[in-house]
Scaffold this active site. Structure first.
Site, PDB file in Angstrom:
ATOM      1  N   ASP A  50     -10.364 -11.104   3.065  1.00 52.59           N
ATOM      2  CA  ASP A  50     -11.012  -9.804   3.271  1.00 52.59           C
ATOM      3  C   ASP A  50     -10.275  -9.019   4.346  1.00 52.59           C
ATOM      4  OD1 ASP A  50     -12.635  -7.629   3.719  1.00 52.59           O
ATOM      5  OD2 ASP A  50     -14.442  -8.785   4.170  1.00 52.59           O
ATOM      6  N   HIS A  65       7.879 -20.748  -2.398  1.00 58.11           N
ATOM      7  CA  HIS A  65       7.177 -22.029  -2.533  1.00 58.11           C
ATOM      8  C   HIS A  65       7.866 -23.150  -1.760  1.00 58.11           C
ATOM      9  CE1 HIS A  65       4.278 -24.768  -4.002  1.00 58.11           C
ATOM     10  NE2 HIS A  65       4.160 -24.331  -5.230  1.00 58.11           N
TER      11      HIS A  65
END
Length: 435
Positions: A382, A158
């Protein structure tokens, strides 16, 4: 649960072409103490007839090598600067970690909230406990399910990127895997430019005493309760009809001019009130709702498209248990709305100055932290297996996540883990629109 998981391959993937060898400074926002952990995503894909698993794994691994050319800092390692002032990334093409595994889970097991917080831990089996100890900044685990479905567990440091930045990288990675194109053809070009969020002096004095950084007295053993009591994951879907009901209900309880609430404001307010009431906290306990606010277009000048560093500050709604639970949904929604509105360029610059000077971080007492993953674009990732049917965290936690729902752009799913003694009451309240 993933009782039986077998790792087929675990390999460090390096950039496919030479990349700059340098040390890059992270921004003041990147270097905050409370961001020194790993963002962990879990994307679930349904079985795809005729899919060649070996081809998919090879494409992802090859695309990872290519994406690490423009995103070469993510092939580096994070460390603290010698003077302790902030963090930096040592870029020596050390690489990211790719894991391929198989497990005995089926896709329908992901339809509901996990039974316990760490049920899916093995689906990102390389867990980074300390992000400053030389671990990879990016870990990807592709796990094949027994029915032909798959999960993609992804871990990002992060300190190096926020939710929007990490999701842009994932979608670009999927773009490369699907098209076999070069990184130069990417729709979104990554921008480092961390200096844009460094302190600027002189900066107008701005009091943050009423924001997320002030300390609250723990009147009820709040921290001990969350540390010692078993947490139970929960999830609930808010469809468009339900969101509109909450908006109407909040508006009916508000003053004129304060009734135009967003879906985020009313859903967050409803969840916050349900959470507070379920925990049976003393009426004078101060509570806070902290939530991330994207500042890319709130600072002046705006950050460039493709900036993938931490470009958010925490909005803070604060009140007492008594006011939150008794004054109703309109009151809580207004607190959240005002917390959002006060975040302008001067506020952001003051936060940057504050965290760079004092290394202060948000309090934990009486705090519910909410993160809106439904706007990141995770539901679009995807790799040739279709779009994910479920998006969520690897481990459910006390942090509250607003998640996308497959094929329902106007619906969101809210996940949060509740102490066992309050979970039944929370479940009842959060599913009651007029509570």
């Amino acid at each position: 649960m993933a009782n039986s998981l077998h790792v087929k391959e675990a390999v460090v993937v390096k950039p496919s072409e030479p990349t700059p060898a340098r040390v890059l400074s992270l921004s003041a926002l990147d270097s905050q103490l409370f961001l020194r952990f790993t963002i962990e995503y879990l994307l679930v894909y349904k079985p795809c007839p005729g899919l060649d698993q070996g081809t998919i794994a090879a494409r992802i691994k090859a695309a990872l090598g290519r994406i690490l050319v423009p995103y070469y800092p993510l092939a580096g390692r994070v460390r603290a600067k010698s003077d302790g002032s902030s963090l930096e990334v040592v870029c020596r093409a050390q690489g990211a970690l790719f894991i391929e595994a198989v497990c005995d889970n089926a896709i329908n097991e992901f339809d509901k909230a996990p039974r316990y917080v760490s049920q899916w831990r093995k689906l990102l089996s390389f867990h980074v406990a300390d992000v400053l100890q030389g671990s990879p900044l990016l870990v990807i685990q592709l796990t094949w399910l027994k029915d032909g479905g798959a999960t993609l567990g992804v871990g990002f440091n992060h300190c190096v990127c926020d939710g929007l930045g990490s999701t842009e990288l994932l979608n670009s990675l999927a773009e490369l895997a699907m098209s076999q194109s070069r990184f130069s053809d990417l729709k979104t070009k990554p921008i480092w430019d961390r200096h844009l969020l460094d302190p600027i002096k002189p900066c107008r004095s701005f009091s943050l005493s009423d924001a997320e950084f002030n300390r609250v007295t723990d009147l009820c053993g709040f921290l001990a309760r969350f540390a010692n009591e078993r947490l139970i994951p929960t999830s609930v879907i808010f469809d468009k009809r339900w969101q509109n009901e909450l908006k109407r209900f909040a508006a009916s309880m508000s003053l004129p001019g304060e009734s135009a609430y967003t879906s985020f404001e009313v859903v967050s307010a409803h969840v916050w009130r349900s959470w507070a009431r379920a925990l049976n906290l003393p009426s004078n306990q101060i509570l806070k709702l902290l939530f991330s606010i994207n500042i890319r277009n709130r600072v002046k000048p705006s950050l460039p498209s493709g900036y993938y560093g931490n470009a958010f500050v925490l909005g803070c709604a604060q009140t007492t248990v008594k006011n939150l639970t008794e004054k109703g949904l309109g009151y809580a929604s207004t607190l959240i709305k005002r917390a959002k509105e006060r975040v302008d360029n001067e506020y952001v610059r003051s936060v940057i100055e504050s965290v760079s000077r004092t290394r202060s971080g948000p309090d934990s007492v009486g705090v519910l932290i909410m993160s809106q993953w439904s706007r990141l674009g995770l539901e679009k990732v995807d790799f040739g297996m279709g779009r994910p049917v479920q998006v969520g965290p690897i481990c459910s936690d006390k942090y509250c996540l607003i998640l996308p729902v497959q094929n329902r752009t106007d619906a969101v799913k809210v996940m949060v883990a509740i102490p066992a003694s309050g979970v039944d009451k929370y479940d009842y309240l959060v599913k009651s629109p007029y509570s």
